[in-house]
Design an enzyme around this catalytic site. Structure first.
Site, PDB file in Angstrom:
ATOM      1  N   ASP A  33      50.839 -16.087  25.107  1.00 19.62           N
ATOM      2  CA  ASP A  33      51.308 -15.696  26.436  1.00 19.62           C
ATOM      3  C   ASP A  33      52.652 -14.964  26.364  1.00 19.62           C
ATOM      4  O   ASP A  33      53.488 -15.263  25.517  1.00 19.62           O
ATOM      5  CB  ASP A  33      51.455 -16.947  27.305  1.00 19.62           C
ATOM      6  N   SER A  78      41.194 -14.094  28.868  1.00 22.00           N
ATOM      7  CA  SER A  78      40.548 -15.106  29.705  1.00 22.00           C
ATOM      8  C   SER A  78      39.564 -14.462  30.673  1.00 22.00           C
ATOM      9  O   SER A  78      39.579 -13.240  30.886  1.00 22.00           O
ATOM     10  CB  SER A  78      41.604 -15.894  30.485  1.00 22.00           C
ATOM     11  N   ASN A  81      41.493 -12.731  33.284  1.00 20.98           N
ATOM     12  CA  ASN A  81      42.033 -11.429  32.894  1.00 20.98           C
ATOM     13  C   ASN A  81      41.074 -10.290  33.200  1.00 20.98           C
ATOM     14  O   ASN A  81      41.493  -9.125  33.306  1.00 20.98           O
ATOM     15  CB  ASN A  81      42.346 -11.398  31.391  1.00 20.98           C
ATOM     16  N   ARG A 208      51.389 -25.096  31.165  1.00 22.52           N
ATOM     17  CA  ARG A 208      50.075 -25.416  31.717  1.00 22.52           C
ATOM     18  C   ARG A 208      49.018 -24.871  30.757  1.00 22.52           C
ATOM     19  O   ARG A 208      49.298 -23.996  29.944  1.00 22.52           O
ATOM     20  CB  ARG A 208      49.894 -24.810  33.107  1.00 22.52           C
ATOM     21  N   SER A 210      45.968 -23.538  31.851  1.00 22.33           N
ATOM     22  CA  SER A 210      45.280 -22.399  32.482  1.00 22.33           C
ATOM     23  C   SER A 210      43.794 -22.344  32.150  1.00 22.33           C
ATOM     24  O   SER A 210      43.189 -21.276  32.154  1.00 22.33           O
ATOM     25  CB  SER A 210      45.958 -21.082  32.075  1.00 22.33           C
TER      26      SER A 210
END
Length: 253
Positions: A33, A78, A81, A208, A210
């Protein structure tokens, strides 16, 4: 600068020494990230941030290999995304394909795709499958490439696969429900033949998951790092390993 490099090297050696007899996670999951925020902080484009992040992957895999890790799962794209701006998404997919192809060319790690390739453009899916196929005989560390991946989507697909399998066997929904266990879902996940991640690392300061490996990470240890992924260093990795080694893993007991 020379003095700073010397101090950095000394600190890195100290961390390595501390870990010489420490437990090493067999499977590490990584949420890569911060690429876009890294680029923004430098006045660069999102594409430049994604390329910088892709350039960090081989380094990280080498660190993991050196430490004795058996499996690394890298979350590169993801399901969320996929709703990004078409231009940025297209460029990101190209960068991912190039990065995975370069990993395959090295011939050092066995690649696998973790995700739903049917959600991606056909050419992207073909390129990823071709890269994975080139590493089929590699005996090194396994590297899962999580693309088109979402934890909820994975579990949904696992249940759907179970239902189709039961139907093909001539079983009714009631029969399936009566025999249904946690192990059945595990056996239909993308990582069905692999151990769950012992450690999950997320960069960029976000604390987190996610949706990353929701089913598999139930007993995982988490390590959240403030640094953006393109700036992730070996010392950051060693700190994560040190944090993991200092924890008492009770596995829910």
């Amino acid at each position: 600068m020379a003095q700073w490099n010397m101090l950095y090297d000394m600190y890195e050696r100290r961390l390595k020494a501390e870990l010489s007899d420490a437990a090493v996670p067999a499977h590490i999951g990584v949420i890569l990230d911060g690429n876009r925020r890294w680029a923004k902080s430098l006045g660069a484009t999102a594409s430049q941030g994604h390329r910088a992040g892709a350039g960090k992957i081989s380094e990280f895999l080498q660190w993991s290999d050196d430490a004795g890790v058996s499996i690394v799962t890298l979350w590169l794209l993801s399901t969320d995304n996929l709703s990004r701006d078409a231009g940025e998404l297209g460029e990101l997919l190209r960068i991912i394909c190039e990065a995975v192809s370069l990993l395959a060319d090295q011939g050092r790690w066995k690649l696998a795709v973790v995700g739903d390739l049917s959600l991606l453009p056909e050419k992207v899916s073909e390129d990823l499958r071709a890269s994975v196929a080139r590493t089929a005989d590699v005996q090194g560390m396994t590297v899962n490439i999580a693309v088109g991946y979402g934890g909820r989507h994975e579990i949904t697909e696992a249940v759907r696969s179970m239902m189709r399998e039961a139907s093909a066997q001539g079983r009714t929904l009631d029969e399936l429900a009566d025999s249904f266990t946690d192990a059945d879902i595990t056996a239909h996940l993308y990582t069905k033949d692999q151990p769950d991640p012992d450690l999950v690392i997320r960069t960029s300061g976000e604390q987190r998951l996610s949706g990353f490996m929701l089913w598999q990470s139930v007993h995982s240890e988490y390590y959240f790092c403030e640094v953006y992924w393109p700036d992730f260093r070996r010392v950051d990795f060693l700190r994560a390993l040190r944090s993991y080694a200092q924890r008492e893993r009770r596995m829910g007991k």
